[in-house]
Design a protein around this motif. Sequence first.
Motif, PDB file in Angstrom:
ATOM      1  N   ARG A  39       0.815  -1.219   0.000  1.00 25.38           N
ATOM      2  CA  ARG A  39       0.000   0.000   0.000  1.00 25.38           C
ATOM      3  C   ARG A  39       0.846   1.265   0.000  1.00 25.38           C
ATOM      4  NH1 ARG A  39      -5.639   0.121   0.994  1.00 25.38           N
ATOM      5  NH2 ARG A  39      -6.448  -1.971   0.538  1.00 25.38           N
ATOM      6  N   TYR A  93       4.123   5.935  -1.690  1.00 25.02           N
ATOM      7  CA  TYR A  93       4.182   7.046  -0.732  1.00 25.02           C
ATOM      8  C   TYR A  93       5.548   7.064  -0.045  1.00 25.02           C
ATOM      9  CZ  TYR A  93      -0.934   7.130  -1.130  1.00 25.02           C
ATOM     10  OH  TYR A  93      -2.226   7.191  -1.595  1.00 25.02           O
ATOM     11  N   ASP A 145      -2.757  11.575   4.029  1.00 28.70           N
ATOM     12  CA  ASP A 145      -3.406  10.840   2.923  1.00 28.70           C
ATOM     13  C   ASP A 145      -2.793   9.451   2.775  1.00 28.70           C
ATOM     14  OD1 ASP A 145      -5.163  12.858   2.339  1.00 28.70           O
ATOM     15  OD2 ASP A 145      -3.935  13.722   0.736  1.00 28.70           O
ATOM     16  N   SER A 148      -4.554   5.676   3.455  1.00 28.10           N
ATOM     17  CA  SER A 148      -4.640   4.676   2.383  1.00 28.10           C
ATOM     18  C   SER A 148      -4.524   3.264   2.929  1.00 28.10           C
ATOM     19  CB  SER A 148      -3.534   4.919   1.350  1.00 28.10           C
ATOM     20  OG  SER A 148      -2.259   4.500   1.845  1.00 28.10           O
TER      21      SER A 148
END
Length: 416
Positions: free
Chosen positions: A22, A26, A32, A36
């Motif tokens: 996931r 990032y 944010d 997620s």
Amino acid sequence: MQLKKLGALWPHLRQHPLYAARLAKYPKATWDAFRSLPLLTKSDIQPDNERSPSKLFTLPRDRYTRLHHTSGSRGFPMPVLDTNDDWRWWLACWQSVLDAADVNHSDVAMMAFSFGPFIGFWTAHEALIQRGVLVVPGGGLSSEARLELMIRQRCTVVCCTPTYALHLASIARQRSLDLAGSSVRTLIVAGEPGGSVPAVADAISEQWNARVVDHAGASEMGAWGFATDRDDGLHVLETEFIAEFRRCDTDDEMQFWTADQAGREPEKNPQCELVLSNLGRFGGPLMRYRTGDLVRPRWDHSHSCPMVKLDRGVLGRADDMMVIRGVNVFPSSIEAIIREREPTVEFRMIATRENALDDLRIEIECDDDACRSLAMHLRDRLAMRVTVTSVPQGSLPRSEAKSKRWIDRRESKLDA
């Protein structure tokens, strides 16, 4: 502060099997990116069997220096591992609990638990030593021996579960020990709901003539909750944990209750499931974890501590709820009602299911007249009938750890 600590943890999260996929897109910690991540449950982190490796504690084995395990009350015990740094973080979290309990170096603390592999009050024991408190270990002793040692050493603080505090009061009464006249001024209780439930806390306080201070934590998560200044609930230690509140009055898993929606009156705030993320356990980072604890959060900055308040602490467990003739029932609520009439007697609740309908009966160590009175009291409070049966004194199991009062014999549980 939370985002800064999340940033320090981020490189470890991006390499962790639970989060790597996931977070691949990032590189830096943002809210944010954090949102997620999916919500995790106990089944997501529980090993596949007792011999399987942990899904949460994934560092090389020689990096860890402490091993405990969960209570196993909802499956087989799960190993819980800590590095030296993680253990120091645990102790730092516990200092907030001790601050709330007004514990200082002049106190003498009785640790009324077995010192077994369940993490229990292990961290409390070392946090008290760190604070300079004289600590009296009670492992390997009978309840009567613990009481006698506690009185002889003039202990001022006792750490135990709410259930065991009531059990010790019962033993003291049977042995004609002057518990109310002892040096104990504070009980720090944890391990099960009750410390912030007025009927339960009042029953303990009256028997001991002492203050009851609630605390909440979880083996897999950490010591996340400390008492409010009025002892009417818990604060989440938000400097070390990110708290989210998943609403229970909606089927939308991602519907959360936030500060801008909260009312000042707790009854106007919805019941929620507590979702937590720990920020200091690098050897076992647990993000967006559905604890299963039911709470009623309130953001009230009028008191000395601005952290979110959980009115009456942990109200119960989401997976323990039954619907009996249209009434939502939790074991903690039943215990609170029983304690209004029978402060110290032992009892247990047995849930069954027949023809898709849940039913509840209570076995309690008191006479038939008291059973009839309690049944009427439960009917008045719950607007439903509950069967209450008298059983002989001493026939029900006692435990110094988590309460064994809740027995679930519903078919769906047995099949699972």
